[in-house]
Design an enzyme around this catalytic site. Sequence first.
Site, mmCIF file in Angstrom:
data_model
loop_
_atom_site.group_PDB
_atom_site.id
_atom_site.type_symbol
_atom_site.label_atom_id
_atom_site.label_comp_id
_atom_site.label_asym_id
_atom_site.label_seq_id
_atom_site.Cartn_x
_atom_site.Cartn_y
_atom_site.Cartn_z
ATOM 1 N N LYS A 9 0.993 -0.819 -0.284
ATOM 2 C CA LYS A 9 0.072 0.087 -0.074
ATOM 3 C C LYS A 9 0.748 1.447 0.080
ATOM 4 O O LYS A 9 2.105 1.767 0.124
ATOM 5 C CB LYS A 9 -0.673 0.053 0.957
ATOM 6 C CG LYS A 9 -2.046 -1.185 1.062
ATOM 7 C CD LYS A 9 -2.622 -1.276 2.588
ATOM 8 C CE LYS A 9 -3.898 -1.732 2.371
ATOM 9 N NZ LYS A 9 -4.234 -2.386 3.662
ATOM 10 N N TYR A 49 -12.895 -2.010 -2.356
ATOM 11 C CA TYR A 49 -12.954 -1.918 -1.366
ATOM 12 C C TYR A 49 -14.839 -1.974 -0.768
ATOM 13 O O TYR A 49 -15.155 -1.560 0.211
ATOM 14 C CB TYR A 49 -12.459 -1.133 -0.139
ATOM 15 C CG TYR A 49 -10.835 -1.854 -0.144
ATOM 16 C CD1 TYR A 49 -10.598 -2.394 0.692
ATOM 17 C CD2 TYR A 49 -9.553 -0.260 -0.672
ATOM 18 C CE1 TYR A 49 -9.743 -2.452 1.540
ATOM 19 C CE2 TYR A 49 -8.685 -0.925 0.069
ATOM 20 C CZ TYR A 49 -8.149 -1.683 1.063
ATOM 21 O OH TYR A 49 -7.114 -1.852 1.248
ATOM 22 N N ASN A 112 -1.713 0.387 7.708
ATOM 23 C CA ASN A 112 -1.028 -1.297 7.740
ATOM 24 C C ASN A 112 -0.542 -1.971 7.057
ATOM 25 O O ASN A 112 0.019 -3.291 6.978
ATOM 26 C CB ASN A 112 -2.118 -2.591 7.742
ATOM 27 C CG ASN A 112 -3.413 -2.596 7.185
ATOM 28 O OD1 ASN A 112 -3.356 -2.017 6.414
ATOM 29 N ND2 ASN A 112 -4.137 -3.277 7.567
ATOM 30 N N HIS A 115 -2.094 -5.098 1.829
ATOM 31 C CA HIS A 115 -3.238 -6.683 1.075
ATOM 32 C C HIS A 115 -2.824 -7.356 0.805
ATOM 33 O O HIS A 115 -2.307 -7.942 -0.296
ATOM 34 C CB HIS A 115 -4.253 -5.072 0.016
ATOM 35 C CG HIS A 115 -5.158 -6.065 0.007
ATOM 36 N ND1 HIS A 115 -6.533 -5.628 0.246
ATOM 37 C CD2 HIS A 115 -5.088 -6.647 -1.003
ATOM 38 C CE1 HIS A 115 -7.278 -7.525 -0.376
ATOM 39 N NE2 HIS A 115 -6.404 -7.574 -1.290
ATOM 40 N N GLU A 126 -9.837 -10.730 -6.882
ATOM 41 C CA GLU A 126 -9.624 -9.369 -6.831
ATOM 42 C C GLU A 126 -8.153 -9.694 -7.994
ATOM 43 O O GLU A 126 -8.069 -8.964 -8.765
ATOM 44 C CB GLU A 126 -8.392 -9.316 -5.686
ATOM 45 C CG GLU A 126 -9.246 -8.887 -4.661
ATOM 46 C CD GLU A 126 -9.840 -8.934 -3.415
ATOM 47 O OE1 GLU A 126 -9.496 -8.352 -2.458
ATOM 48 O OE2 GLU A 126 -8.137 -9.548 -2.788
HETATM 49 P P1 IDP Z 1 -7.626 -6.924 6.346
HETATM 50 O O1 IDP Z 1 -6.611 -5.896 4.691
HETATM 51 O O2 IDP Z 1 -7.264 -7.456 6.878
HETATM 52 O O3 IDP Z 1 -8.344 -7.761 4.580
HETATM 53 P P2 IDP Z 1 -10.537 -5.425 6.131
HETATM 54 O O4 IDP Z 1 -11.232 -6.040 7.287
HETATM 55 O O5 IDP Z 1 -10.910 -6.336 4.816
HETATM 56 O O6 IDP Z 1 -8.270 -5.788 7.009
HETATM 57 O O7 IDP Z 1 -10.034 -4.335 5.808
HETATM 58 C C1 IDP Z 1 -9.724 -3.578 4.832
HETATM 59 C C2 IDP Z 1 -8.376 -2.937 5.428
HETATM 60 O O8 IDP Z 1 -9.365 -1.437 5.843
HETATM 61 C C3 IDP Z 1 -7.550 -3.121 5.857
HETATM 62 O O9 IDP Z 1 -6.578 -3.434 5.592
HETATM 63 C C4 IDP Z 1 -7.512 -1.793 6.481
HETATM 64 O O10 IDP Z 1 -6.587 -0.726 6.204
HETATM 65 C C5 IDP Z 1 -8.453 -0.459 6.672
HETATM 66 N N1 IDP Z 1 -9.446 -0.830 7.754
HETATM 67 C C6 IDP Z 1 -10.386 -1.815 8.607
HETATM 68 N N2 IDP Z 1 -10.441 -1.288 9.355
HETATM 69 C C7 IDP Z 1 -10.841 -0.335 9.659
HETATM 70 C C8 IDP Z 1 -10.668 0.668 10.976
HETATM 71 O O11 IDP Z 1 -11.244 0.523 11.526
HETATM 72 N N3 IDP Z 1 -9.825 1.965 10.707
HETATM 73 C C9 IDP Z 1 -8.941 2.314 9.606
HETATM 74 N N4 IDP Z 1 -9.029 1.412 8.649
HETATM 75 C C10 IDP Z 1 -9.141 0.684 9.002
HETATM 76 MG MG MG Z 2 -9.681 -7.821 3.391
#
Ligand code: IDP
Ligand code: MG
Length: 150
Positions: A9, A49, A112, A115, A126
């Site tokens: 990312k 997303y 984080n 992805h 995807e």
């Molecule tokens: P993942 O990336 O581990 O699959 P997902 O639940 O699919 O996690 O969420 C997609 C992305 O959305 C996360 O990687 C993160 O960047 C963002 N995200 C998820 N939850 C939060 C939050 O509570 N606050 C801010 N960003 C979030």
């Molecule tokens: Mg996800």
Amino acid sequence: MERSLVLVKPDGVQRGLIGEVIARFERRGLRLVGAKFMQVSLDLAKQHYAEHEGKPFYDGLIAYITSAPVMAMVWEGPNAVAAIRQTVGSTKPVESAPGTIRHDFGLEVGRNLIHASDKPETGVREVELWFKNDELVDWTRDVDRWVFEK
Ligand code: IDP
Ligand code: MG
């Protein structure tokens, strides 16, 4: 062979971690199938997303993923999706196991770094969304038989 989309990312790219991420998946034994360095359009971000539309973090997430270039990749291998999610770590860096990418380089869920597809079916969808067929390379490595059992 199972496939996963992987995105370094914008924060991972800005922090110079593309090579680190690639090295970890190479070392794991996974096989690279495609890669492109790109700016994510608003349209692609929304499609990618779509499942998060309406959540409180959605607008910030779209702004984050479109804020600067990403390194988009496809990696394959037996159980590639589970193996990659394991190396990536949990969604929240502070809940990720030590040694995972999100643990070793991250603090905040909204930064984080990476992805990865969450299920094999998601991987298929995807990869189709992010890559054209002619951007993916079917190949074998001499070392495959020492990494893949079959
Ligand atoms: P993942 O990336 O581990 O699959 P997902 O639940 O699919 O996690 O969420 C997609 C992305 O959305 C996360 O990687 C993160 O960047 C963002 N995200 C998820 N939850 C939060 C939050 O509570 N606050 C801010 N960003 C979030
Ligand atoms: Mg996800």
